[in-house]
Design an enzyme around this catalytic site. Structure first.
Site, PDB file in Angstrom:
ATOM      1  N   GLU A 113       0.829  -1.218   0.000  1.00 21.71           N
ATOM      2  CA  GLU A 113       0.000   0.000   0.000  1.00 21.71           C
ATOM      3  C   GLU A 113       0.856   1.259   0.000  1.00 21.71           C
ATOM      4  OE1 GLU A 113      -3.126   0.741  -0.448  1.00 21.71           O
ATOM      5  OE2 GLU A 113      -3.914  -1.282  -0.522  1.00 21.71           O
ATOM      6  N   GLU A 116       2.140   1.645  -3.505  1.00 19.18           N
ATOM      7  CA  GLU A 116       1.063   2.039  -4.428  1.00 19.18           C
ATOM      8  C   GLU A 116       0.688   3.509  -4.267  1.00 19.18           C
ATOM      9  OE1 GLU A 116      -2.325  -0.530  -3.918  1.00 19.18           O
ATOM     10  OE2 GLU A 116      -1.297  -2.255  -4.792  1.00 19.18           O
ATOM     11  N   GLU A 117       0.635   3.977  -3.026  1.00 24.90           N
ATOM     12  CA  GLU A 117       0.124   5.326  -2.787  1.00 24.90           C
ATOM     13  C   GLU A 117       1.195   6.410  -2.838  1.00 24.90           C
ATOM     14  OE1 GLU A 117      -2.651   5.769   0.414  1.00 24.90           O
ATOM     15  OE2 GLU A 117      -3.727   3.936  -0.132  1.00 24.90           O
TER      16      GLU A 117
END
Length: 169
Positions: A113, A116-117
């Site tokens: 995560e 991804e962010e």
């Protein structure tokens, strides 16, 4: 004989059996399934005894993570604003968050995560805390784990030499 319950796995090819199994035979919906090839199906169950069913319920929880990252020099917390979704509508600043994928461990989800962010590489250190809430999406309970993550060493070197995340000084 000696059986207490029945589980039936129904593929899309046999979807026409569902009304008969539910209406005529007393089966209950249990859960949708997906195999490693992405083939979806439905599981139906029926308790055979005159007592209350002891078959397990379908999925009842979703699992989310928050990746807590501290700047290696200043100790400031990494926060971001999302471009879409509920947090974006409210202009919130937040830590990188997201849901675990099916079969994914919490520590892997935290690293994924964050990448991804933010595009940043990190390593998982520990679970700092977690909370449980009920009545969420589809009436599921929600488990949320705050994970401490450390930025990859390449960022620590850059930060100690006054290099910003965009490569400028």
């Amino acid at each position: 004989e000696g059986k207490k319950g029945i589980w039936i796995h129904v593929s899309k090819a046999n979807v026409d059996l569902i009304p008969v199994l539910v209406k005529d035979c007393g089966f209950e919906f249990q859960v949708t399934t997906s195999d490693d090839k992405g083939t979806r199906g439905l599981v139906l169950t029926k308790w055979l005894l005159p007592t209350q069913s002891r078959l397990p319920h379908g999925p009842t929880h979703q699992c989310g993570i928050g990746a807590l990252v501290l700047h290696p020099i200043t100790g400031e917390m990494l926060v971001l604003q999302e471009k879409s979704g509920p947090a974006a509508k409210r202009n919130l600043w937040k830590m990188p968050t997201g849901l675990t994928d099916p079969g994914e461990d919490i520590h892997i989800a935290a690293v994924r995560e964050l990448k991804e962010e933010t595009g940043l590489d990190c390593k998982f250190d520990s679970v700092l805390c977690f909370r449980q809430a009920h009545g969420g999406l589809f009436n599921r309970s929600d488990l949320f784990f705050v994970c401490l993550c450390t930025l990859d060493d390449k960022y620590v070197f850059e930060a100690s030499n006054g290099v910003n995340g965009d490569g400028t000084k």
